[in-house]
Design a protein around this motif. Structure first.
Motif, PDB file in Angstrom:
ATOM      1  N   PRO A  26       0.849  -1.206   0.000  1.00 11.35           N
ATOM      2  CA  PRO A  26       0.000   0.000   0.000  1.00 11.35           C
ATOM      3  C   PRO A  26       0.879   1.248   0.000  1.00 11.35           C
ATOM      4  N   ASP A  27       1.204   1.728  -1.181  1.00 11.52           N
ATOM      5  CA  ASP A  27       2.203   2.776  -1.357  1.00 11.52           C
ATOM      6  C   ASP A  27       1.564   4.067  -1.862  1.00 11.52           C
ATOM      7  N   PRO A  28       1.329   5.048  -0.988  1.00 17.75           N
ATOM      8  CA  PRO A  28       0.727   6.306  -1.442  1.00 17.75           C
ATOM      9  C   PRO A  28       1.567   7.042  -2.479  1.00 17.75           C
ATOM     10  N   SER A  29       2.886   6.880  -2.431  1.00 21.98           N
ATOM     11  CA  SER A  29       3.738   7.587  -3.385  1.00 21.98           C
ATOM     12  C   SER A  29       3.472   7.134  -4.814  1.00 21.98           C
ATOM     13  N   SER A  30       3.051   5.875  -4.998  1.00 16.55           N
ATOM     14  CA  SER A  30       2.751   5.398  -6.349  1.00 16.55           C
ATOM     15  C   SER A  30       1.480   6.056  -6.892  1.00 16.55           C
ATOM     16  N   VAL A  31       0.553   6.396  -5.997  1.00 13.65           N
ATOM     17  CA  VAL A  31      -0.673   7.087  -6.403  1.00 13.65           C
ATOM     18  C   VAL A  31      -0.356   8.533  -6.776  1.00 13.65           C
ATOM     19  N   ARG A  84      -4.785  22.101 -15.550  1.00 12.90           N
ATOM     20  CA  ARG A  84      -3.618  21.573 -14.837  1.00 12.90           C
ATOM     21  C   ARG A  84      -4.024  21.249 -13.413  1.00 12.90           C
ATOM     22  N   TRP A  85      -3.488  20.174 -12.871  1.00 13.67           N
ATOM     23  CA  TRP A  85      -3.823  19.804 -11.516  1.00 13.67           C
ATOM     24  C   TRP A  85      -2.638  19.172 -10.811  1.00 13.67           C
ATOM     25  N   SER A  86      -2.725  19.164  -9.494  1.00 15.03           N
ATOM     26  CA  SER A  86      -1.675  18.549  -8.681  1.00 15.03           C
ATOM     27  C   SER A  86      -2.294  17.974  -7.423  1.00 15.03           C
ATOM     28  N   PRO A  87      -1.920  16.757  -7.037  1.00 13.29           N
ATOM     29  CA  PRO A  87      -2.471  16.132  -5.839  1.00 13.29           C
ATOM     30  C   PRO A  87      -1.872  16.731  -4.576  1.00 13.29           C
ATOM     31  N   SER A  88      -2.631  16.655  -3.496  1.00 16.65           N
ATOM     32  CA  SER A  88      -2.149  17.102  -2.187  1.00 16.65           C
ATOM     33  C   SER A  88      -1.957  15.934  -1.224  1.00 16.65           C
ATOM     34  N   VAL A  89      -2.878  14.961  -1.303  1.00 17.58           N
ATOM     35  CA  VAL A  89      -2.822  13.821  -0.391  1.00 17.58           C
ATOM     36  C   VAL A  89      -3.419  12.603  -1.076  1.00 17.58           C
ATOM     37  N   ALA A  90      -2.914  11.429  -0.723  1.00 12.66           N
ATOM     38  CA  ALA A  90      -3.434  10.165  -1.253  1.00 12.66           C
ATOM     39  C   ALA A  90      -3.716   9.220  -0.098  1.00 12.66           C
ATOM     40  N   TYR A  91      -4.829   8.493  -0.208  1.00 12.92           N
ATOM     41  CA  TYR A  91      -5.217   7.495   0.783  1.00 12.92           C
ATOM     42  C   TYR A  91      -5.263   6.144   0.087  1.00 12.92           C
ATOM     43  N   VAL A  92      -4.699   5.116   0.726  1.00  8.46           N
ATOM     44  CA  VAL A  92      -4.580   3.804   0.087  1.00  8.46           C
ATOM     45  C   VAL A  92      -5.156   2.729   1.000  1.00  8.46           C
ATOM     46  N   LEU A 147       3.578  16.881  -0.050  1.00 12.53           N
ATOM     47  CA  LEU A 147       2.559  15.906  -0.397  1.00 12.53           C
ATOM     48  C   LEU A 147       2.531  14.833   0.682  1.00 12.53           C
ATOM     49  N   SER A 148       1.354  14.305   0.976  1.00 12.91           N
ATOM     50  CA  SER A 148       1.262  13.316   2.047  1.00 12.91           C
ATOM     51  C   SER A 148       0.430  12.122   1.603  1.00 12.91           C
ATOM     52  N   GLY A 149       0.602  11.030   2.313  1.00 15.13           N
ATOM     53  CA  GLY A 149      -0.150   9.820   2.024  1.00 15.13           C
ATOM     54  C   GLY A 149      -0.462   9.068   3.301  1.00 15.13           C
ATOM     55  N   LYS A 150      -1.618   8.402   3.320  1.00 11.39           N
ATOM     56  CA  LYS A 150      -2.026   7.627   4.486  1.00 11.39           C
ATOM     57  C   LYS A 150      -2.526   6.272   4.021  1.00 11.39           C
ATOM     58  N   VAL A 151      -2.292   5.257   4.844  1.00 12.20           N
ATOM     59  CA  VAL A 151      -2.679   3.886   4.515  1.00 12.20           C
ATOM     60  C   VAL A 151      -3.676   3.384   5.547  1.00 12.20           C
ATOM     61  N   GLN A 194     -22.573  14.324  -3.630  1.00 13.91           N
ATOM     62  CA  GLN A 194     -21.660  14.239  -2.496  1.00 13.91           C
ATOM     63  C   GLN A 194     -20.769  13.026  -2.693  1.00 13.91           C
ATOM     64  N   VAL A 195     -19.473  13.257  -2.655  1.00 15.54           N
ATOM     65  CA  VAL A 195     -18.490  12.181  -2.780  1.00 15.54           C
ATOM     66  C   VAL A 195     -17.778  12.048  -1.434  1.00 15.54           C
ATOM     67  N   THR A 196     -17.835  10.852  -0.881  1.00 15.49           N
ATOM     68  CA  THR A 196     -17.267  10.607   0.440  1.00 15.49           C
ATOM     69  C   THR A 196     -16.311   9.429   0.380  1.00 15.49           C
ATOM     70  N   VAL A 197     -15.176   9.572   1.049  1.00 13.39           N
ATOM     71  CA  VAL A 197     -14.192   8.493   1.159  1.00 13.39           C
ATOM     72  C   VAL A 197     -13.950   8.244   2.645  1.00 13.39           C
ATOM     73  N   ARG A 198     -14.028   6.975   3.052  1.00 16.74           N
ATOM     74  CA  ARG A 198     -13.803   6.611   4.442  1.00 16.74           C
ATOM     75  C   ARG A 198     -12.687   5.568   4.534  1.00 16.74           C
ATOM     76  N   MET A 199     -11.891   5.682   5.585  1.00 18.46           N
ATOM     77  CA  MET A 199     -10.736   4.804   5.772  1.00 18.46           C
ATOM     78  C   MET A 199     -10.836   4.091   7.111  1.00 18.46           C
ATOM     79  N   TRP A 200     -10.564   2.791   7.111  1.00 23.67           N
ATOM     80  CA  TRP A 200     -10.644   1.987   8.322  1.00 23.67           C
ATOM     81  C   TRP A 200      -9.447   2.271   9.219  1.00 23.67           C
ATOM     82  N   THR A 201      -9.700   2.549  10.510  1.00 22.65           N
ATOM     83  CA  THR A 201      -8.641   2.891  11.459  1.00 22.65           C
ATOM     84  C   THR A 201      -8.249   1.731  12.363  1.00 22.65           C
TER      85      THR A 201
END
Length: 217
Positions: A26-31, A84-92, A147-151, A194-201
């Motif tokens: 699970p590599d946020p940098s690849s996203v 043009r666009w640029s990502p700020s954060v990725a969740y995997v 840039l940040s990423g969370k898994v 409405q677009v929602t993304v949820r991550m399991w903690t």
């Protein structure tokens, strides 16, 4: 001897066919890298060309109504200059097969806004987007310094609860998602969404993206 060799070859073929699906870290940098390459392709080959080349067959987008992306994109001509666009954060997700990215975009006319993209790995491990949406803003969101990423976690909760498993798909379909990262795109009758993304903690689902788009007047 010939019969034994034939059996050995059949056995080897069966082992190859039965090999487990590819597993990915699970590599946020690849996203983040996929988003950057996506934007670069848009600047070099054209906006809608880039969208079509990086989309999964079942990808959806909003224009503003929900459409099957590839069917809509094949009817579009590229604008003279791409957004043009640029990502700020990725969740995997825990298994590394699903991701969400969000960031800022800028149009050639100076308009600004945000985007959220849902990514899924294909059978070869390449990231393809399966949902893309965004909205215009009066003022651009603050750009993070880094840039940040969370898994998502793979751990079960304190009571042994975990994300509900999906039913196993048959044939050569990809393995079912682990559901440590889930997303929804709800469209209202007035055209808003409405677009929602949820991550399991490990104990509950945390809402990490919650985009609300008003209906166009």
């Amino acid at each position: 001897m010939t019969a034994r060799l034939g059996l050995l070859l059949l056995g080897a073929a069966a082992l190859v066919a039965a090999k487990p699906p590819l597993r990915f870290q699970p590599d946020p940098s690849s996203v983040i890298a996929a988003e950057i390459a996506f934007n670069r392709l848009a600047q070099e080959k054209g906006q809608w060309t880039a969208f079509a080349q990086t989309a999964a067959d079942d990808a959806v987008m909003f224009v503003p109504q929900k459409v099957v992306a590839k069917e809509w994109l094949k009817k579009q001509a590229n604008p003279a200059a791409s957004v043009r666009w640029s990502p700020s954060v990725a969740y995997v997700s825990c298994d590394g097969n699903l991701a969400a990215s969000t960031g800022n975009w800028t149009r050639p006319d100076g308009a600004v806004g945000y985007f959220t993209t849902i990514w899924r790995r294909d059978k070869k491990g390449r990231w393809q987007w399966i949902m893309d949406h965004g909205d215009r803003l009066a003022t651009a969101r603050a750009t993070p310094e880094f840039l940040s990423g969370k898994v998502a976690t793979c751990k079960r909760g304190p009571q042994g609860d975990a994300p509900p498993p999906s039913s196993v798909k048959q044939g050569d379909a990809p393995p079912p998602p682990d559901e440590s990262l889930i997303w929804t795109a709800d469209v209202a009758t007035d055209g808003g969404r409405q677009v929602t993304v949820r991550m399991w903690t490990g104990a509950a689902y945390e809402t990490v993206i919650d985009d609300k788009v008003r209906a166009e007047s």
